[in-house]
Design a protein around this motif. Sequence first.
Motif, mmCIF file in Angstrom:
data_model
loop_
_atom_site.group_PDB
_atom_site.id
_atom_site.type_symbol
_atom_site.label_atom_id
_atom_site.label_comp_id
_atom_site.label_asym_id
_atom_site.label_seq_id
_atom_site.Cartn_x
_atom_site.Cartn_y
_atom_site.Cartn_z
ATOM 1 N N SER A 74 0.844 -1.197 0.000
ATOM 2 C CA SER A 74 0.000 0.000 0.000
ATOM 3 C C SER A 74 0.879 1.246 0.000
ATOM 4 O O SER A 74 2.047 1.197 0.349
ATOM 5 N N VAL A 75 0.280 2.344 -0.399
ATOM 6 C CA VAL A 75 0.987 3.619 -0.451
ATOM 7 C C VAL A 75 0.140 4.660 0.260
ATOM 8 O O VAL A 75 -1.065 4.723 0.087
ATOM 9 N N ASN A 76 0.788 5.494 1.059
ATOM 10 C CA ASN A 76 0.125 6.590 1.747
ATOM 11 C C ASN A 76 0.814 7.872 1.291
ATOM 12 O O ASN A 76 2.002 8.057 1.517
ATOM 13 N N ALA A 77 0.084 8.740 0.603
ATOM 14 C CA ALA A 77 0.624 10.027 0.157
ATOM 15 C C ALA A 77 0.011 11.122 1.014
ATOM 16 O O ALA A 77 -1.202 11.167 1.190
ATOM 17 N N VAL A 78 0.849 11.998 1.555
ATOM 18 C CA VAL A 78 0.387 13.059 2.439
ATOM 19 C C VAL A 78 0.801 14.400 1.866
ATOM 20 O O VAL A 78 1.939 14.585 1.447
ATOM 21 N N TRP A 79 -0.121 15.353 1.835
ATOM 22 C CA TRP A 79 0.198 16.710 1.401
ATOM 23 C C TRP A 79 -0.139 17.674 2.516
ATOM 24 O O TRP A 79 -0.972 17.399 3.354
#
Length: 116
Positions: A74-79
């Motif tokens: 899984s991938v978690n992208a945070v901005w």
Amino acid sequence: MKNQENKIAANKRLAELLGWTSIVEVDGALLGKPPAGAAESRGQALVPDWAGDWAAAGPLSTEHEIDLLHNWGSVNAVWAHGKQAREVFETEIDNRDDGIRLAIVRAVIAKLEAGQ
């Protein structure tokens, strides 16, 4: 095929948010009128493949300050940061690179749609 459709849809939405117009799909690629017309394009250019090419996704990630965490499929992208932090999750990825690029694109889309 579903992953390709997801990539095309994500790239198209991001292009629209970045000011591209008259976007059409041609054999899996997107063509359109770049923001501000880009005089050298003669009104039509290839939309960057942010979701499929690191040469496009890398600069996009740094320009929009996207933080990434990938682990166990899984991938978690945070901005943004602090109280303004937002997350976009990509799960069940078949290929880590594909998942990370798609997460970057979706995070930038979410950021732009939120007016940030």
